[in-house]
Write an enzyme that holds these catalytic residues in place. Sequence first.
Site, PDB file in Angstrom:
ATOM      1  N   MET A   1      28.245  58.343  40.948  1.00  0.00           N
ATOM      2  CA  MET A   1      28.121  59.755  40.535  1.00  0.00           C
ATOM      3  C   MET A   1      28.473  60.543  41.593  1.00  0.00           C
ATOM      4  O   MET A   1      27.319  61.877  42.001  1.00  0.00           O
ATOM      5  CB  MET A   1      25.649  59.936  40.143  1.00  0.00           C
TER       6      MET A   1
ATOM      7  N   LYS B   1      21.422  54.701  53.739  1.00  0.00           N
ATOM      8  CA  LYS B   1      22.538  55.196  53.230  1.00  0.00           C
ATOM      9  C   LYS B   1      22.623  55.668  51.917  1.00  0.00           C
ATOM     10  O   LYS B   1      22.206  55.256  50.815  1.00  0.00           O
ATOM     11  CB  LYS B   1      23.987  54.869  53.481  1.00  0.00           C
TER      12      LYS B   1
ATOM     13  N   HIS C   1      28.972  53.459  49.193  1.00  0.00           N
ATOM     14  CA  HIS C   1      30.096  53.119  48.174  1.00  0.00           C
ATOM     15  C   HIS C   1      31.217  53.593  48.938  1.00  0.00           C
ATOM     16  O   HIS C   1      31.765  52.644  47.816  1.00  0.00           O
ATOM     17  CB  HIS C   1      30.093  55.291  47.552  1.00  0.00           C
TER      18      HIS C   1
ATOM     19  N   ARG D   1      20.808  61.565  49.362  1.00  0.00           N
ATOM     20  CA  ARG D   1      19.427  62.245  48.348  1.00  0.00           C
ATOM     21  C   ARG D   1      18.913  62.543  50.086  1.00  0.00           C
ATOM     22  O   ARG D   1      17.970  62.940  49.978  1.00  0.00           O
ATOM     23  CB  ARG D   1      18.799  61.505  47.919  1.00  0.00           C
TER      24      ARG D   1
END
Length: 281
Positions: free
Chosen positions: A30, A184, A37, A187
């Site tokens: 997202m 990690k 990521h 948010r």
Amino acid sequence: MNVVETKQDLRNTLESFMNNQQSIGFVPTMGFLHEGHVKLIEEARKANDVVVLSIFVNPLQFGPNEDFDSYPRDAVRDDAIAIQAGVDVLFRPQVEEMYPEEPSYTVSVQNRVNVLCGKSRNGHFDGVATVLTKLFHLVQPNRAYFGMKDAQQVAVIDGLIEEFHFPIELVPVQTVREEDGLAKSSRNVYLNEKERAEAPILYKSLTRAKETIVHGERKKQVIIDQVSSLIESESSGTIDYVELLSYPDLKEVEVINGKIIIAIAVKFTNARLIDNITIEV
Ligand code: PAF
């Protein structure tokens, strides 16, 4: 890196790779990319000819009182990180591209959802399973990469791939952490200074629990109490849950045996953090 925003452009871009039998590693996200990521992209890079990253803040998986509108977004920064990490194709659709109308078909997940985050996030995993079903059909990857920070999501996707016969290998990737142990997460930016200083207690409580199990403790409740009291005494956050379940089927266990997960969710002022640890006994 090829950036595409429509399904048709994605199909056109992927066609030549597919015709040449090149393997596709897919990293659905997202956005607001962080090292977690990047680790997924790196793992995909190692094992596949082509890496496809999707960035789509999926409205279907947010509840009415959740942070869809304020979810952090930064396309310019994401592009730079994706290029640096070695992404070949970035698919960044608008909401209207994925959901041109109010969806009349959604995937309803029956298993592995009435525990952990699924308990308090009604419909969340239906939204995740629905968007991934669409994305899997569009990208047709050989492998798909997901972080173990959201271990329940990995368990649900494992079931989705199995039951819907997607010819996709699910690759779970270990959680990437800050130096002080905090997992990690996009948010984490919502934590205030004091909360950020307290937040590493989540992982510390999990590693302490693991030590207790390694030293021979087998009663679920002892472990849950240990984790809960550590978080309560060393943070201002409110515990949403501390659960110990079998993994990946997420069933209740009283006595610790086989592969289990200890998972926690803690609410701070503007952020709800989750973390977990899996242990094979
Ligand atoms: O983990 C996420 O970022 C999302 O739940 C996912 C898997 C991209 C589906 O929207």
